[in-house]
Design an enzyme around this catalytic site. Structure first.
Site, PDB file in Angstrom:
ATOM      1  N   TYR A 141       0.842  -1.205   0.000  1.00  0.00           N
ATOM      2  CA  TYR A 141       0.000   0.000   0.000  1.00  0.00           C
ATOM      3  C   TYR A 141       0.872   1.247   0.000  1.00  0.00           C
ATOM      4  CZ  TYR A 141      -3.307   3.559   1.511  1.00  0.00           C
ATOM      5  OH  TYR A 141      -4.067   4.691   1.580  1.00  0.00           O
ATOM      6  N   ASP A 236       8.695   2.875   1.788  1.00  0.00           N
ATOM      7  CA  ASP A 236       7.488   3.541   2.248  1.00  0.00           C
ATOM      8  C   ASP A 236       7.399   3.307   3.756  1.00  0.00           C
ATOM      9  OD1 ASP A 236       4.948   4.289   3.019  1.00  0.00           O
ATOM     10  OD2 ASP A 236       3.964   3.490   1.228  1.00  0.00           O
ATOM     11  N   LYS A 264       1.955   9.841   9.415  1.00  0.00           N
ATOM     12  CA  LYS A 264       1.323   9.377  10.636  1.00  0.00           C
ATOM     13  C   LYS A 264       2.004   9.926  11.896  1.00  0.00           C
ATOM     14  CE  LYS A 264      -0.619   5.255   8.432  1.00  0.00           C
ATOM     15  NZ  LYS A 264      -2.016   5.626   8.335  1.00  0.00           N
TER      16      LYS A 264
END
Length: 433
Positions: A141, A236, A264
């Protein structure tokens, strides 16, 4: 307001959401859950129901909700202004802290979301190499861009290296620029990189893919393969950055990429993300260094937002204290061990997979190695288990438990008791068959 009033009000909000939002949601979580507030490792919904929170806002709240130091830092900046578009001291200090902490980070460029960070990291690799194609891993993702939504969660497995689009609205031409490989299979990756190295701009990977750890030596081999073929390696780390260790997955696994993306945790619960990496690649964000032809345009109204930077700096200061990561990992290890033992005792075929700060169960008797092995899991059993846990006051995503520094010994005991009860319900209702 009494309990009955709260319940009615909560249902009114759910009904309103269904009128004004597609599917009744922001696109993230179940429509019937509307969170009112959070404190430390717990949240309360609009109906007054209390949950131990393993969703953590999909990960940002690593030090817990409404941490007083983070709240104070954000409020202090709000009183001075919330955004300027121009540089601000807190954003610069946050960039400095990232450079000091993250092994690959020589320079940083801020954006507002992980999707943007991943998109710009791929674009930077293209600008640096003057090539077009990106290799990603099936099940990986990397946000919501057209490129990232290739073979994220294909219902039918495609033939490697052909990509499968995961969303309506993606141009067919995007497929020509993406190459798909299986996670944890260095041999296949090596063949694809060698075959396409003259057109391959970069390899992007979650070093810890969703809830799947890298096989021993896989990341080292990936680093060697990309370096030998002159292809930038992008980690990532939107999820893993400052979560697995203070220096992220790069520190935890001991492998340093050319670029990484962060998000985040670095925003402390506010919208903030970043691209970080080698100065010679990051130079493409600087027209004065690379000229018009090689300049990578990146502009964002909220990039480096001072409120988010203040919250991020406060969060990182908490995480940097002695014992913080030991506590997070100890909590995760205890929970993973307890869940595994309860499932085995109940005779339910299951694999508890992940790392202590981030894990889940897959209901299968097959080892979990890559995306396709997760498809052997029983999705109906997973949905039933998650629903039973929510009834018992455990809030989590469809396939993740995020562990927080704020989770207490009491939270651990209550969670294990909820698992025990839910698993007994699964067995009695024959969901395990």
């Amino acid at each position: 307001m009494d309990e009955e009033g709260r319940t009615e009000n909560g249902q009114d909000i759910v009904d309103k959401a269904k009128r004004v939002l597609p599917g009744g949601t922001f696109g993230n979580f179940a429509a019937e859950v509307v969170i009112r507030e959070g404190k430390a490792g717990r949240v309360w919904d609009e109906q007054g129901k209390e949950y131990i929170d393993y969703l953590l806002g999909s990960g940002p709240m690593l030090v817990g909700h409404a941490h007083p130091e983070v709240t104070e830092a954000a409020q202090a900046q709000i009183a001075k202004g919330t955004t300027f578009f121009a540089n601000n001291r807190l954003g610069i200090e946050l960039a400095e802290a990232i450079v000091e902490a993250v092994p690959c980070a020589e320079q940083v460029r801020f954006v507002s979301s992980g999707t943007e960070a991943d998109l710009y990291a791929m674009r930077a690799a293209r600008a640096f190499t003057r090539r077009d194609k990106i290799l990603k891993f099936e099940g990986g993702y990397h946000g919501m861009s057209d490129y990232s939504l290739m073979s994220l969660a294909p219902k039918r497995s495609g033939n490697f290296p052909a990509p499968v689009p995961d969303s309506a609205g993606i141009p067919k031409s995007v497929r020509d620029d993406m190459i798909i490989a299986p996670f944890n299979d260095a041999e296949v990756v090596e063949g694809l990189v060698k075959e396409h190295r003259d057109e391959l701009a970069g390899v992007i990977v979650e070093p810890f893919q969703r809830i799947i750890p890298p096989a021993p030596g896989f990341l080292d081999k990936l680093r060697k393969i990309t370096a030998e073929n002159g292809v930038p390696l992008i980690f990532d780390e939107v999820v893993t950055g400052f979560r697995l260790a203070y220096g992220g997955a790069q520190e935890y696994y001991g492998v340093v990429p050319d670029l990484c993306t962060l998000g985040k945790v670095i925003g402390g619960g506010f919208p903030l993300a970043a691209i970080a990496g080698r100065e010679e690649i990051m130079a493409h964000f600087d027209k004065a260094k690379v000229g018009d032809e090689n300049y990578l345009v990146q502009i964002g109204t909220l990039s480096g937002n001072p409120v988010a930077a203040a919250a991020g700096l406060a969060t990182m200061a908490i995480l940097k204290r002695p014992g913080a990561y030991e506590r997070i990992h100890a909590t995760g290890r205890e929970l993973m061990g307890a869940l595994d033992e309860l499932l085995k005792r109940a005779g339910i075929a299951a694999q508890v997979t992940g790392e202590p700060p981030l894990f889940d169960v897959v209901f299968t008797d097959e080892p979990i190695r890559d995306y396709r092995s997760t498809l052997s899991g029983d999705p109906e059993l997973m949905r039933r288990f998650n629903a039973l846990l929510r009834e018992r006051g455990i809030l989590k995503g469809e396939s993740k438990y995020y562990i927080s520094l704020a989770h207490t010994d009491g939270d651990i005991k209550e969670t294990i008791a909820a698992w025990d009860s839910a698993i007994a319900d699964l067995v009695s209702s024959r969901w395990s068959v």
